[in-house]
Design a protein around this motif. Structure first.
Motif, PDB file in Angstrom:
ATOM      1  N   GLN B  91     -11.444  -0.417  -0.021  1.00  0.00           N
ATOM      2  CA  GLN B  91     -11.941  -1.661   0.589  1.00  0.00           C
ATOM      3  C   GLN B  91     -13.457  -1.642   0.710  1.00  0.00           C
ATOM      4  N   LEU B  92     -13.946  -0.468   1.070  1.00  0.00           N
ATOM      5  CA  LEU B  92     -15.386  -0.322   1.254  1.00  0.00           C
ATOM      6  C   LEU B  92     -16.146  -0.500  -0.053  1.00  0.00           C
ATOM      7  N   ARG B  93     -15.494  -0.126  -1.140  1.00  0.00           N
ATOM      8  CA  ARG B  93     -16.143  -0.254  -2.446  1.00  0.00           C
ATOM      9  C   ARG B  93     -16.206  -1.703  -2.910  1.00  0.00           C
ATOM     10  N   HIS B  94     -15.328  -2.528  -2.367  1.00  0.00           N
ATOM     11  CA  HIS B  94     -15.288  -3.922  -2.805  1.00  0.00           C
ATOM     12  C   HIS B  94     -15.448  -4.847  -1.612  1.00  0.00           C
ATOM     13  N   PRO B  95     -16.625  -4.847  -1.029  1.00  0.00           N
ATOM     14  CA  PRO B  95     -16.808  -5.586   0.225  1.00  0.00           C
ATOM     15  C   PRO B  95     -16.680  -7.103   0.065  1.00  0.00           C
ATOM     16  N   HIS B  96     -16.828  -7.600  -1.169  1.00  0.00           N
ATOM     17  CA  HIS B  96     -16.859  -9.056  -1.335  1.00  0.00           C
ATOM     18  C   HIS B  96     -15.508  -9.649  -1.696  1.00  0.00           C
ATOM     19  N   ILE B  97     -14.468  -8.816  -1.729  1.00  0.00           N
ATOM     20  CA  ILE B  97     -13.171  -9.308  -2.187  1.00  0.00           C
ATOM     21  C   ILE B  97     -12.177  -9.330  -1.024  1.00  0.00           C
ATOM     22  N   ALA B  98     -11.275 -10.306  -1.045  1.00  0.00           N
ATOM     23  CA  ALA B  98     -10.205 -10.332  -0.049  1.00  0.00           C
ATOM     24  C   ALA B  98      -9.149  -9.314  -0.469  1.00  0.00           C
ATOM     25  N   LEU B  99      -9.293  -8.115   0.053  1.00  0.00           N
ATOM     26  CA  LEU B  99      -8.431  -7.003  -0.367  1.00  0.00           C
ATOM     27  C   LEU B  99      -7.673  -6.493   0.859  1.00  0.00           C
ATOM     28  N   HIS B 100      -6.361  -6.718   0.876  1.00  0.00           N
ATOM     29  CA  HIS B 100      -5.555  -6.283   2.030  1.00  0.00           C
ATOM     30  C   HIS B 100      -4.848  -4.984   1.700  1.00  0.00           C
ATOM     31  N   VAL B 101      -4.631  -4.175   2.708  1.00  0.00           N
ATOM     32  CA  VAL B 101      -3.931  -2.916   2.454  1.00  0.00           C
ATOM     33  C   VAL B 101      -2.761  -2.761   3.406  1.00  0.00           C
ATOM     34  N   GLN B 102      -1.702  -2.132   2.909  1.00  0.00           N
ATOM     35  CA  GLN B 102      -0.523  -1.881   3.737  1.00  0.00           C
ATOM     36  C   GLN B 102      -0.021  -0.469   3.475  1.00  0.00           C
ATOM     37  N   THR B 103       0.001   0.334   4.512  1.00  0.00           N
ATOM     38  CA  THR B 103       0.596   1.666   4.358  1.00  0.00           C
ATOM     39  C   THR B 103       0.929   2.258   5.718  1.00  0.00           C
ATOM     40  N   ASP B 104       1.905   3.155   5.704  1.00  0.00           N
ATOM     41  CA  ASP B 104       2.233   3.932   6.896  1.00  0.00           C
ATOM     42  C   ASP B 104       1.057   4.876   7.175  1.00  0.00           C
ATOM     43  N   PRO B 105       0.526   4.877   8.406  1.00  0.00           N
ATOM     44  CA  PRO B 105      -0.643   5.735   8.672  1.00  0.00           C
ATOM     45  C   PRO B 105      -0.374   7.226   8.469  1.00  0.00           C
ATOM     46  N   ASP B 106       0.897   7.616   8.477  1.00  0.00           N
ATOM     47  CA  ASP B 106       1.205   9.032   8.292  1.00  0.00           C
ATOM     48  C   ASP B 106       1.461   9.408   6.833  1.00  0.00           C
TER      49      ASP B 106
END
Lengths: 554, 220
Positions: B91-106
């Motif tokens: 996400q940090l590499r693509h600050p200008h894009i609407a990029l959502h992430v989903q994952t189990d924190p573990d």
């Protein structure tokens, strides 16, 4: 996460980068920031101040790179386990840096560095480090049992850090010589993931348990997947040495130094093995490299200079006129350095004198050479401190025609330096002994030991050690004899500025002998005291001694 | 080891590429600074094409470098990766894009972070080229594999892509200006990720949660 209280060290040769890193850290709130421009300065700074965070560029011009600084400060204990080391690399050097399995930084920041990137990376790295703070605190307190417990707790409570906790735990167990326990963790990890550090760890366990063929297979497959894992080459070379195949060991190490030419210890090891193989060109080259690389570092040792001197002797005899002149100058310089920089190291001084005599002899000045060698013998007695010096003494005496009639038994070349001491301590197996013989031997040993105690009390530690070692070479030697031997050794080691690896190995073996025996409370106390002295001398990690055997097992 | 002239040429090309890539990288930073200086909005119509072109340049140079490296064989550096952190980095590499992430924190997995990052970057680039405006990264463990899905809201993959093999670079692609290079290299990288007898692979389909294309990576 606050930067306010962190003591920060920036290692960066590029003025602009240095200023910009400093400015960023100040914006994050850091107040206590120092900067240095090279590895040498960094090590000096770390000796004075315990930094919490070190930020180092990987590429630092001609001197040590950031990875080497990391290895040196972790190896010599200049940085605690709790302190954070971050490497800044250009993306294309990342691959180069990634090879090291043993000493990894706490995190990487890839260039180009921007405020956002550095901030978020640093926060993440420090947060991560924070999760491991209990484990690291226990390690810094040298409380292995507690550190192991904390690892177990981590596995239970924070499953996402489980693999990393296993990694720390296995290493702690390995260093505490609990090889079976370490091996089972490594196996468990290797079964579920292909992780290089676990495979190397497993290979190390197989190596110490002398399961060489399995270790070789594992290491070769590791190298096949990534030829940058030079630590695998090191271990392979060790195994070949143990199997008395020094030529293979040399070949492997030559490959390793080609891939990673800046590692001092590896160059030094290669030089030693090449010398053993009579491959003088390789030995001289490696010795020169090791000398250059170890200047102003904790690895600066007389060994490399002496290695250079020995490897150049051949040129004095068989080289061209030009070779002869150049070698003579180089030898002279190296010997001078040994005299100047390591005056406390008696074994090195003796070797330097012997080498000086040998050099004169090989230059056709036999009489002068013999005289110097005799002087050396007179000066240092015939006290032989380590196997390497003893061997060199015999060789030199033989070469210049002064062979000692008392030592007519030719010493066989030991294929590996590390096992040579083992051989002198091992039992003579010439059939079973009668009870009378054992009793006679026991009395003899007792006398020798008593004589040693006398000398020790008069301050003649070297001579005393020689007697103790003789007494201890008996497999039935009493605990007190082994304790005496250790005490004398440690006294001598404390006087040296640079302790040779073999001396640690020797002590380590004696400690192991002690641990294998039942001892009373007084001996145990004495042993504990000696262990404290030993640990204070900073032995390499694989030669760490378990805290003590009775309150460690639970 | 002997170095032939051809090796040397390859090395020089590679190091020039490295330099060019660094330049492109710096250019991006300078553009950012310039935008900040003139207080331009990140979606400023004059700014965006410059940024996009620069991103694309960087992307192409990275691809060529990857290709060069793959020629020497992939040296995997596998590490234990926490997926939540990994996604955050992306996400940090693509600050200008609407990029959502989903994952189990573990959730953790073992793979070569740099190489998988490369595949995902390429996927993001291709989605944007196909006019997607929104992406979702999602990771989960299914049986013995880690699955990473990259969904977009673009037009989806063309029909022939869904059945195609990416085991080889094909010259016909070059003519169409669709090199297929990204997917070819993705294939190579995925296959290099082997644990015991299982290898990594990927699948393409158009069942994206956002209505566009979906690339799924399977890591053993």
């Amino acid at each position: 996460m606050g930067f306010e209280h962190l003591r920060v060290l920036i290692i960066e040769d590029h003025a602009e980068m240095r200023a910009s890193l400093r400015a960023m850290l100040m914006r994050f709130g850091a107040q206590n920031i120092d900067n240095v421009i090279c590895g040498e300065d960094a090590i000096e700074a770390l000796k004075i101040k315990p930094y919490d965070l070190v930020l180092s560029d990987y590429e630092l011009g001609r001197g040590k790179d950031g990875q080497q600084i990391l290895e040196e400060v972790r190896y010599s204990g200049l940085m605690s386990a709790s302190a954070t080391y971050v490497l800044i690399t250009a993306a294309q050097t990342m691959e180069m840096v990634m090879g090291a399995l043993e000493y990894q930084p706490d995190g990487y920041i890839t260039k180009p560095i921007t405020y956002d990137v550095v901030h978020s990376r640093l926060i993440k790295i420090l947060k991560h480090k924070y999760h491991f703070s209990e484990i690291n605190a226990a390690i810094d307190d040298k409380n292995v049992a507690l550190a192991l417990q904390e690892c177990d707790r981590m596995v239970m409570r924070q499953p996402k850090f489980a693999t990393q906790a296993f990694r720390i735990k296995a290493k702690l167990l390995f260093n505490a010589q609990q090889y079976d326990a370490a091996e089972s963790i490594y196996r468990q990890v290797v079964d579920s993931h292909t992780l290089a550090w676990a495979q190397l760890g497993l290979a190390r366990c197989l190596y110490v348990k002398k399961n060489y063929s399995a270790a070789i297979v594992l290491l070769q497959s590791l190298i096949a997947t990534n030829d940058k894992y030079v630590e695998c080459y090191d271990l392979l070379a060790q195994i070949y040495l143990e199997q008395e195949q020094p030529l293979q060991a040399q070949t492997i190490l030559e490959q390793a130094v080609e891939k990673s030419p800046k590692a001092v210890l590896r160059q030094s090891e290669l030089g030693g093995i090449a010398l053993l193989n009579q491959n003088m060109d390789v030995a001289a080259k490696a010795a020169r490299k090791a000398i250059t690389l170890s200047k102003n570092s904790c690895h600066h040792s007389p060994k490399n200079y002496l290695m250079l001197v020995k490897s150049l002797q051949n040129l004095l005899i068989n080289g061209s006129q030009r070779d002869k002149t150049l070698s003579a100058t180089e030898i002279q310089g190296a010997l001078k350095e040994v005299q100047k920089s390591f005056p406390q190291d008696q074994a090195a001084q003796l070797q330097a004198k012997l080498a000086e005599g040998l050099t004169l002899h090989n230059q056709g000045k036999s009489e002068k050479g013999q005289k110097i060698i005799q002087e050396a013998q007179a000066l240092y007695g015939d006290v032989v401190i380590d196997a390497d010096t003893q061997q060199f003494l015999q060789e030199t005496l033989g070469a210049v025609g002064l062979a000692n009639p008392l030592n007519t038994q030719p010493k066989t070349r030991s294929p590996s330096k590390s096992t040579s001491s083992e051989k002198t301590v091992s039992t003579k197996t010439e059939g079973p002994k009668t009870p009378q013989q054992i009793e006679i031997e026991r009395v003899e040993m007792e006398n020798i030991n008593n004589k040693g105690v006398e000398l020790f009390q008069q301050g003649q530690v070297l001579q005393a050690l020689k007697l103790f070692e003789t007494a201890a070479s008996n497999n039935n030697a009493k605990i007190s004899v082994i304790l005496n031997t250790l005490q004398a050794m440690l006294v001598l080691m404390q006087q040296q500025t640079n302790v040779d690896l073999r001396e640690f190995e020797n002590c380590y073996k004696y400690f192991n002998r002690l641990n294998a025996q039942q001892s009373d409370a007084t001996s145990r106390k004495r042993q504990e005291k000696l262990q404290v002295i030993y640990s204070a001398l900073n032995p390499p990690e694989h030669l760490f001694i378990k805290a003590s055997n009775h309150h460690d097992n639970h | 080891m002997t170095t032939t002239n051809n090796d040397l040429h390859a090395l020089f090309i590679a190091s020039c590429l490295h330099e060019a890539k660094n330049n492109a990288n710096h250019l991006l930073i300078h553009i950012d600074q310039l935008a900040e200086h003139f207080a331009l909005a990140s979606d400023d119509p004059k700014l965006q094409p410059i940024q996009n072109d620069c991103q694309n340049l960087l992307h192409h140079l990275t691809q060529i470098l990857q290709l060069y490296k793959s020629n020497q064989g992939y040296r995997l550096h596998r590490e234990d990766v926490i997926l939540e952190d990994f996604f955050e980095d992306i996400q940090l590499r693509h600050p200008h894009i609407a990029l959502h992430v989903q994952t189990d924190p573990d959730l953790t997995a073992v793979f070569d972070e740099q190489l998988i990052l490369n595949i995902i970057d390429t996927a993001i680039y291709n989605s944007l080229q196909a006019d997607a405006t929104e992406l979702v990264l999602q990771a989960s463990r299914v049986d013995d594999y880690l699955q990473i899905c990259i969904d977009d809201n673009g037009p989806g993959f063309p029909e022939d892509f869904l059945t195609k093999s990416f085991n080889q670079l094909s010259p016909s692609n070059l003519a169409e200006h669709k090199t297929g290079l990204g997917l070819y290299m993705a294939q190579q990288i995925m296959q290099a990720h082997q644990h015991q007898d299982r290898r990594g692979y990927f699948q393409l389909n158009n069942q994206s949660s956002l209505g566009g294309g979906r690339l799924t990576l399977f890591l053993p």
